[in-house]
Design an enzyme around this catalytic site. Sequence first.
Site, PDB file in Angstrom:
ATOM      1  N   TYR A 149       7.948  52.280 -20.358  1.00 24.84           N
ATOM      2  CA  TYR A 149       6.761  51.614 -19.828  1.00 24.84           C
ATOM      3  C   TYR A 149       7.013  50.849 -18.525  1.00 24.84           C
ATOM      4  O   TYR A 149       6.146  50.788 -17.679  1.00 24.84           O
ATOM      5  CB  TYR A 149       6.174  50.646 -20.869  1.00 24.84           C
ATOM      6  CG  TYR A 149       5.535  51.387 -22.025  1.00 24.84           C
ATOM      7  CD1 TYR A 149       4.232  51.865 -21.925  1.00 24.84           C
ATOM      8  CD2 TYR A 149       6.243  51.663 -23.187  1.00 24.84           C
ATOM      9  CE1 TYR A 149       3.638  52.583 -22.961  1.00 24.84           C
ATOM     10  CE2 TYR A 149       5.661  52.380 -24.227  1.00 24.84           C
ATOM     11  CZ  TYR A 149       4.358  52.841 -24.106  1.00 24.84           C
ATOM     12  OH  TYR A 149       3.782  53.563 -25.108  1.00 24.84           O
ATOM     13  N   HIS A 153       7.143  54.418 -37.843  1.00 27.54           N
ATOM     14  CA  HIS A 153       6.579  53.697 -36.706  1.00 27.54           C
ATOM     15  C   HIS A 153       6.087  52.344 -37.234  1.00 27.54           C
ATOM     16  O   HIS A 153       4.915  52.033 -37.193  1.00 27.54           O
ATOM     17  CB  HIS A 153       5.467  54.523 -36.040  1.00 27.54           C
ATOM     18  CG  HIS A 153       5.185  54.145 -34.617  1.00 27.54           C
ATOM     19  ND1 HIS A 153       5.222  55.045 -33.577  1.00 27.54           N
ATOM     20  CD2 HIS A 153       4.847  52.958 -34.065  1.00 27.54           C
ATOM     21  CE1 HIS A 153       4.909  54.426 -32.442  1.00 27.54           C
ATOM     22  NE2 HIS A 153       4.680  53.153 -32.716  1.00 27.54           N
ATOM     23  N   ASN A 195      10.799  56.241 -24.887  1.00 29.88           N
ATOM     24  CA  ASN A 195       9.529  55.580 -24.614  1.00 29.88           C
ATOM     25  C   ASN A 195       9.766  54.696 -23.407  1.00 29.88           C
ATOM     26  O   ASN A 195      10.634  53.826 -23.430  1.00 29.88           O
ATOM     27  CB  ASN A 195       9.089  54.723 -25.804  1.00 29.88           C
ATOM     28  CG  ASN A 195       8.812  55.559 -27.061  1.00 29.88           C
ATOM     29  OD1 ASN A 195       8.887  56.783 -27.030  1.00 29.88           O
ATOM     30  ND2 ASN A 195       8.511  54.890 -28.150  1.00 29.88           N
ATOM     31  N   GLU A 241       6.791  58.464 -25.294  1.00 28.83           N
ATOM     32  CA  GLU A 241       5.668  57.574 -24.969  1.00 28.83           C
ATOM     33  C   GLU A 241       5.761  57.189 -23.505  1.00 28.83           C
ATOM     34  O   GLU A 241       6.860  56.894 -23.012  1.00 28.83           O
ATOM     35  CB  GLU A 241       5.695  56.261 -25.788  1.00 28.83           C
ATOM     36  CG  GLU A 241       5.320  56.416 -27.225  1.00 28.83           C
ATOM     37  CD  GLU A 241       5.303  55.083 -27.973  1.00 28.83           C
ATOM     38  OE1 GLU A 241       5.084  54.026 -27.337  1.00 28.83           O
ATOM     39  OE2 GLU A 241       5.525  55.116 -29.186  1.00 28.83           O
ATOM     40  N   ARG A 251       2.342  64.091 -31.079  1.00 26.60           N
ATOM     41  CA  ARG A 251       3.251  63.186 -31.773  1.00 26.60           C
ATOM     42  C   ARG A 251       2.433  62.173 -32.565  1.00 26.60           C
ATOM     43  O   ARG A 251       1.612  61.443 -31.986  1.00 26.60           O
ATOM     44  CB  ARG A 251       4.154  62.460 -30.760  1.00 26.60           C
ATOM     45  CG  ARG A 251       5.044  61.424 -31.407  1.00 26.60           C
ATOM     46  CD  ARG A 251       6.029  60.784 -30.427  1.00 26.60           C
ATOM     47  NE  ARG A 251       6.871  59.854 -31.162  1.00 26.60           N
ATOM     48  CZ  ARG A 251       6.931  58.537 -30.946  1.00 26.60           C
ATOM     49  NH1 ARG A 251       6.244  57.983 -29.969  1.00 26.60           N
ATOM     50  NH2 ARG A 251       7.693  57.772 -31.688  1.00 26.60           N
ATOM     51  N   GLU A 274      11.374  53.234 -31.723  1.00 19.67           N
ATOM     52  CA  GLU A 274      11.687  51.950 -31.098  1.00 19.67           C
ATOM     53  C   GLU A 274      12.353  50.971 -32.058  1.00 19.67           C
ATOM     54  O   GLU A 274      11.773  49.919 -32.384  1.00 19.67           O
ATOM     55  CB  GLU A 274      10.419  51.338 -30.485  1.00 19.67           C
ATOM     56  CG  GLU A 274       9.790  52.219 -29.428  1.00 19.67           C
ATOM     57  CD  GLU A 274       8.708  51.522 -28.616  1.00 19.67           C
ATOM     58  OE1 GLU A 274       8.377  50.366 -28.916  1.00 19.67           O
ATOM     59  OE2 GLU A 274       8.199  52.139 -27.659  1.00 19.67           O
TER      60      GLU A 274
HETATM   61  C1  FCB Z   1       5.141  50.944 -27.904  1.00 18.31           C
HETATM   62  C2  FCB Z   1       4.782  51.339 -29.317  1.00 18.31           C
HETATM   63  C3  FCB Z   1       3.434  51.963 -29.440  1.00 18.31           C
HETATM   64  C4  FCB Z   1       2.413  51.330 -28.535  1.00 18.31           C
HETATM   65  C5  FCB Z   1       2.931  51.177 -27.133  1.00 18.31           C
HETATM   66  C6  FCB Z   1       1.962  50.566 -26.170  1.00 18.31           C
HETATM   67  O1  FCB Z   1       6.087  49.915 -27.931  1.00 18.31           O
HETATM   68  O2  FCB Z   1       5.732  52.256 -29.822  1.00 18.31           O
HETATM   69  O3  FCB Z   1       3.082  51.931 -30.792  1.00 18.31           O
HETATM   70  O4  FCB Z   1       1.966  50.152 -29.082  1.00 18.31           O
HETATM   71  O5  FCB Z   1       4.107  50.436 -27.136  1.00 18.31           O
END
Ligand code: FCB
Length: 484
Positions: free
Chosen positions: A302, A129, A300, A375, A85, A174
Amino acid sequence: MTSLRNETSTEIRFPAGFRWGAATAAYQIEGAAAEGGRGPSIWDTFCRTPGKVLNGENGDIAVDHYHRFADDIALMADLGLTAYRFSISWPRVQPAGAGRANEEGLDFYRRLVDALLAAGIEPWPTLYHWDLPQPLEDAGGWPERETAHRFADYADLVHAALGDRVRNWTTVNEPWCAAFLGYASGEHAPGRIDPAGSLRAAHHLLLGHGLAVEAMRARTPDNGFGAAVNLYAVSPATGDPADVDAARRIDGLQNRLFLDPLLLGRYPEDVLADTGPYGFAPSDADLAVIGRPIDHLGINYYSRHTVAGTPGEAAQTASSPFSTQSPWVGSDHVRFVPAGRPVTGMGWEIDASGLHEILTRLRREYPSVPLYITENGAGYDEVLDESGTVRDAARIAYLDGHLRACHEAITEGVPLRGYFTWSLLDNFEWAWGYSKRFGLVHVDYATQRRVPKDSARWYAGVIGRGGLPGRGQRAGHGEGTGQP
Ligand code: FCB
């Protein structure tokens, strides 16, 4: 028990055809900012504004992927990636954000895509992006409806050039960050503090997605089209009604404001009410465009947000050290509180169970659509050790825990089809500059030398095996994600 789990060896196996990838983004890796006819983007401008990016750093050179892409594809092939990607730089393709394509810009992506295909790696491009051509920001940026139409034109140009060899497309990455960090808190480019404008920006990013899909699908109805949203698990800090309300609000702005229009064709009523004072009134006609069926949704993931708040309390809560303004439009009284979990080098709490929660929630609350983790990863301040490598056990534990969460969701029937870790290479981490490293591969920014970290070898093993070894006990870095 499911067929995905081999009971005798307790191996965690992913389904055949599961895509194993890594992700990057143009501004974070390409460099060559003034080459190939590329025009300036909002990130070029933002980086040059004093105080916006740590140490005044920028993506002018980044990790020089523009010149080193062939070597980087060789690294991907060594890892055994089956998909990659990356994002396409709008200002490389349309330096002024409108008009004819800059063929030199498109040629770079033709070469990249052809080289990926030759290596047996599926190209998985994202069209936006965050690098909006500066002239479009000068004309008002994403708060202006016109920008959505410009985005669809740009997507159409890229698709005309690559649609014969790219099968799966992601429109916007995002939109929450692009809208609310870009236009409400100002901690990302273009750095504006305009809450009403940030809501319009969110809407126009979604509208741009819908219009772009419409344009591209007309050319290749059999290609797959989707968007990538950043979703968080959200918990109230306590059972206090004010905290429960805070969780509803943050879930609304972070998750449902994007999922509902994309998958249900409507905005969540409660979020419209929370943001009422800002005059956000999207039309049904736009929602019809945004809500057309997509072929896949990128997630995505985290971390988890744990929130508390009493409406009426003094506003505070910037989400990073880079702004004093809240990105939570209409809910800026909400406080983000530590829940005591271990954190990554970004200070983000590690909670793989949140990923499982999101995946199963999508299955329960939304129409079924193939899902991809576009992500997931962990950033740290890392240095090469005496042996010349990075022993990144913490990243391996993070990825392992989150992959187990993915697998658990798959066994429960969630249509998760692939996983892209963020990121292939260390790179420019937006407002944090080069201080945070997310790569499987370490990059020495002075020499551009690439050195695979332990996590790269580990991930290659996972891909080679098609899964993870079973384990008798959980790694202790995320509840509820181990074997059932
Ligand atoms: C996300 C972004 C990516 C990267 C990660 C850590 O929010 O999409 O570009 O910076 O965080």
